[in-house]
Enzyme design. Sequence first.
Site, PDB file in Angstrom:
ATOM      1  CE  LYS A  19      -3.821   4.793  -1.305  1.00 25.86           C
ATOM      2  NZ  LYS A  19      -4.903   5.286  -2.187  1.00 25.86           N
TER       3      LYS A  19
ATOM      4  CE1 TYR B 259      -4.181   1.843   0.884  1.00 29.94           C
ATOM      5  CE2 TYR B 259      -2.711   3.126   2.278  1.00 29.94           C
ATOM      6  CZ  TYR B 259      -3.929   2.958   1.657  1.00 29.94           C
ATOM      7  OH  TYR B 259      -4.904   3.921   1.812  1.00 29.94           O
TER       8      TYR B 259
END
Length: 248
Positions: free
Chosen positions: A159, A155
């Site tokens: 991101k 993640y």
Amino acid sequence: MDKQNNRLVLVTGAIGGLGTAMCKELHKAGFHVIANYRNKEKAEAWKEKMKSENFDIDLYEADVTDFDSVGNMVKKIEAEIGPIDTLVNNAGITRDGRLSKMSKDDWDAVISSNLTSVFNCTRHVINGMIERKFGRIINISSVNGQRGQFGQANYSAAKAGMHGFTKTLAMEVAKYGITVNTISPGYIATDMVMAVPEKVREQIVSQIPVGRLGGTHEVAHLVTFLASDWTNFITGANYSINGGQHVY
Ligand code: CAA
């Protein structure tokens, strides 16, 4: 803020917690809001609920991890409603776990849902924006893309990748009246955050100087501001909205 003259805004992953708040705020500000979804049953129930609250929002299906699926959705929106002025790349998932245990599937799923999706969606709207000499791309990243988070190598990587994408695209399209910005929310009261084990979540909240989780409406207001006509000179920027959890 002035009413935005029915400009068309597409929000991906719109029926989740953050997406729903964005759709409502954008609608209140006078945008014509299109909500992208993947799960038809959930989406139809969502549309009914929105209608009952006087939010008239169009629904369009596409799997944002699939380039052609997004292409078909964009063509359909353009044919049935009109050109997309603003894209909010909001769709995203988590598959948390230490890297030493992370499966290839969990890596691939998060990179394709959170980062490749940004390419897929933006690529299909950018040339229309260039032709029309106006556009807004708003990428929803995360505090964990700025600072890292135990259990989120996939993640955080996706991101953080959004920031590089934002900065480069901002340079490429600035001369066409298109702005490209990133918002990095901290821990917001959504199902995604509530799925973090309670003990871990409590410990995280104890590190937020404001002393609470963020509200979805707080992120939605920032999205609406960046989507507005007031922000022609803001591009390539990253807006942190995290209650002071990460200051730098
Ligand atoms: N720092 C240091 N060590 C940590 C740690 C941390 N933050 N979290 C866990 N550990 C350690 C534990 O102490 C334990 O150590 P020992 O084995 O030495 O006892 C070990 O890691 C346990 O790890 P396990 O692999 O056995 O896994 P687990 O079942 O405990 O779960 C986890 C680990 C999945 C990372 C879990 O802690 C978790 O869910 N953490 C939260 C992750 C998170 O913040 N996700 C955000 C989701 S919301 C979101 O992403 C939105 C947004 O943009 C902010």
